[in-house]
Design an enzyme around this catalytic site. Structure first.
Site, PDB file in Angstrom:
ATOM      1  NE  ARG A 150      -3.490  -2.236   2.883  1.00 42.82           N
ATOM      2  CZ  ARG A 150      -3.175  -3.368   3.515  1.00 42.82           C
ATOM      3  NH1 ARG A 150      -1.954  -3.537   4.012  1.00 42.82           N
ATOM      4  NH2 ARG A 150      -4.067  -4.334   3.649  1.00 42.82           N
ATOM      5  CE  LYS A 174      -6.030  -0.616   5.181  1.00 40.77           C
ATOM      6  NZ  LYS A 174      -7.341  -0.862   4.558  1.00 40.77           N
ATOM      7  CG  HIS A 249      -5.508   0.454  -3.415  1.00 37.70           C
ATOM      8  ND1 HIS A 249      -4.788   0.191  -2.263  1.00 37.70           N
ATOM      9  CD2 HIS A 249      -6.546  -0.419  -3.402  1.00 37.70           C
ATOM     10  CE1 HIS A 249      -5.362  -0.786  -1.599  1.00 37.70           C
ATOM     11  NE2 HIS A 249      -6.434  -1.184  -2.260  1.00 37.70           N
ATOM     12  NE  ARG A 252      -3.419  -3.966  -0.929  1.00 39.79           N
ATOM     13  CZ  ARG A 252      -2.780  -4.732  -0.052  1.00 39.79           C
ATOM     14  NH1 ARG A 252      -1.462  -4.832  -0.096  1.00 39.79           N
ATOM     15  NH2 ARG A 252      -3.443  -5.425   0.867  1.00 39.79           N
ATOM     16  CG  HIS A 275      -6.240  -8.971   2.088  1.00 40.61           C
ATOM     17  ND1 HIS A 275      -6.551  -9.431   0.823  1.00 40.61           N
ATOM     18  CD2 HIS A 275      -6.018  -7.635   1.938  1.00 40.61           C
ATOM     19  CE1 HIS A 275      -6.521  -8.432  -0.038  1.00 40.61           C
ATOM     20  NE2 HIS A 275      -6.201  -7.334   0.610  1.00 40.61           N
ATOM     21  CE1 TYR A 284      -7.171  -6.668  -5.880  1.00 39.71           C
ATOM     22  CE2 TYR A 284      -7.150  -7.865  -3.804  1.00 39.71           C
ATOM     23  CZ  TYR A 284      -7.037  -6.679  -4.505  1.00 39.71           C
ATOM     24  OH  TYR A 284      -6.797  -5.510  -3.823  1.00 39.71           O
TER      25      TYR A 284
END
Length: 305
Positions: A150, A174, A249, A252, A275, A284
Site C-alpha cells: 500500500r 494495517k 492502489h 496493488r 489481508h 481479485y
C-alpha cells in the site's frame, strides 16, 4: 454540521479516545482525518443522545442521510468509520456494543472488477519513469506492483526493514501488523542500489528508505504524485488505456491479479497482501473475457447432435 467545539462539549471524551485508538492502531493520517470527519457527522446526527445508547436505527439513518448522490463505496467507507469508532469505545470500555456491526455493507461493490494493469501495460508504465530520481521512483513503483505494498506502507518503509541477504522486506501494515515479504531478485538489486545512493537525510538518524530532495521522508502525497505522473505519461502513449482510472492502489490490484492468473494459491496471496480475511482477497478472483473464451474452447460437443 454543528461547530466542532459544540460536539466536543458533548462527546469530547469519545472523540479523544477515537483519535488515540486510531493512532495506536497504525491508521494513516489521511484515514484518521476522514474517519474523524465521519465520526463528527455521525455524532451530530445523534442530536445529543449518548453514543453508547445509539442503536442500529441511528447508524442506518445517518447512512441514508449521506447517501444522496453517493455510491456504494462511499457508503461502505462511512460505515467502516463508524464501526471503527465503536470498536475504539469498546476497547476503552466506554461502550459495550457496536451497533454499526449490525448494519451490512453494500454488496454491489463486490461485483465490480478491480482495475488493474496487464503485465505488458505494467512494463510500459515502468518505461515511462525517467529523470534524476529514476531508480528511486522505479523502486517505489515496483514495491506496489510486484510486492503489493500500500502507498502508506511504502511511505513507512525504513532501510532497516530491507534484508538484502535474505532478500526480504518487513512491511508494517494495517492493524499494526508486520508482514515479511520475499522480494524478487531483480527488485532486491534495485532496492540495494537505491539504499546505497539515497540522498543524505536532513536528520542524521532518519531511517526512511525513500527521502525527498530535501532529505525528508517521502510523504504519501509525494508518492502518489510520482505514480500519477507515471500514469499520465503512460496514458499519453497508450490511448487504449486512457479511460483507466489508475492510482497507487491499482498497482496493488495488479500484483494480486498477476499472482492469481499465474495459479498462485489464494491463501498465499492473502498472506502476501496482509489481508485479515480471505474474503477481501476474493475480489481479485475475477476473470476477463479472454479467460472465458479459453475456458469455453476446452468444451467438446458431440459431432452429431
Amino acid at each position: 454540521m454543528k461547530r466542532q467545539h459544540e460536539l466536543e462539549d458533548l462527546y469530547g471524551k469519545l472523540t479523544g479516545a477515537f483519535r488515540i485508538w486510531m493512532k495506536q492502531a497504525g491508521y494513516t493520517d489521511t484515514t484518521q482525518k476522514e474517519y474523524m470527519r465521519e465520526a463528527y457527522g455521525y455524532l451530530e446526527s445523534l442530536e445529543g443522545l449518548p453514543a453508547e445508547q445509539a442503536g442500529k436505527m441511528h447508524v442506518i439513518s445517518f447512512l441514508v442521510s449521506k447517501q444522496r448522490g453517493a455510491g456504494d463505496r462511499a457508503r461502505n467507507r462511512t460505515l467502516s468509520a463508524i464501526r471503527s469508532f465503536y470498536t475504539a469505545l469498546i476497547d476503552f470500555e466506554m461502550a459495550v456494543r457496536n451497533p454499526a456491526m449490525e448494519v451490512k455493507k453494500s454488496k454491489t461493490e463486490k461485483n465490480k472488477k478491480p482495475v488493474y494493469l496487464e503485465e505488458e501495460e505494467l512494463a510500459a508504465s515502468l518505461a515511462c519513469i525517467v529523470g534524476r530520481y529514476r531508480a528511486r521512483n522505479i523502486a517505489i513503483f515496483l514495491l506496489m506492483s510486484y510486492c503489493g505494498l500500500r502507498v502508506g506502507e511504502v511511505h513507512r518503509l525504513n532501510r532497516s526493514d530491507f534484508n538484502p541477504v535474505r532478500g526480504t522486506i518487513e512491511v508494517f501494515g494495517k492493524g499494526r501488523k508486520w508482514n515479511e515479504i520475499p522480494v524478487p531478485a531483480e527488485l532486491a538489486a534495485v532496492l540495494a542500489e537505491v539504499s546505497q545512493e539515497r540522498i543524505a537525510p536532513y536528520k542524521e538518524q532518519e531511517d526512511a528508505f525513500f527521502v525527498s530532495q530535501k532529505g525528508r521522508r517521502l510523504s504519501i502525497r509525494q508518492i502518489q504524485k510520482i505514480a500519477g505522473q507515471t500514469f499520465e505519461s503512460f496514458k499519453s502513449m497508450n490511448p487504449n488505456a486512457a479511460n483507466k482510472k489508475l492510482s497507487c492502489h491499482k498497482l496493488r490490484h495488479t500484483f494480486a491479479t498477476i499472482l492469481l492468473k499465474n495459479g498462485v494459491d489464494i491463501r498465499v496471496v492473502k498472506e502476501l497482501l496482509g489481508h485479515a480475511s480471505i474474503e477481501t482477497t476474493m475480489i481479485y478472483t475475477h476473470v476477463n473475457d479472454e479467460q472465458k473464451k479459453e475456458a469455453m474452447a476446452t468444451i467438446r460437443l458431440p459431432l452429431h447432435i
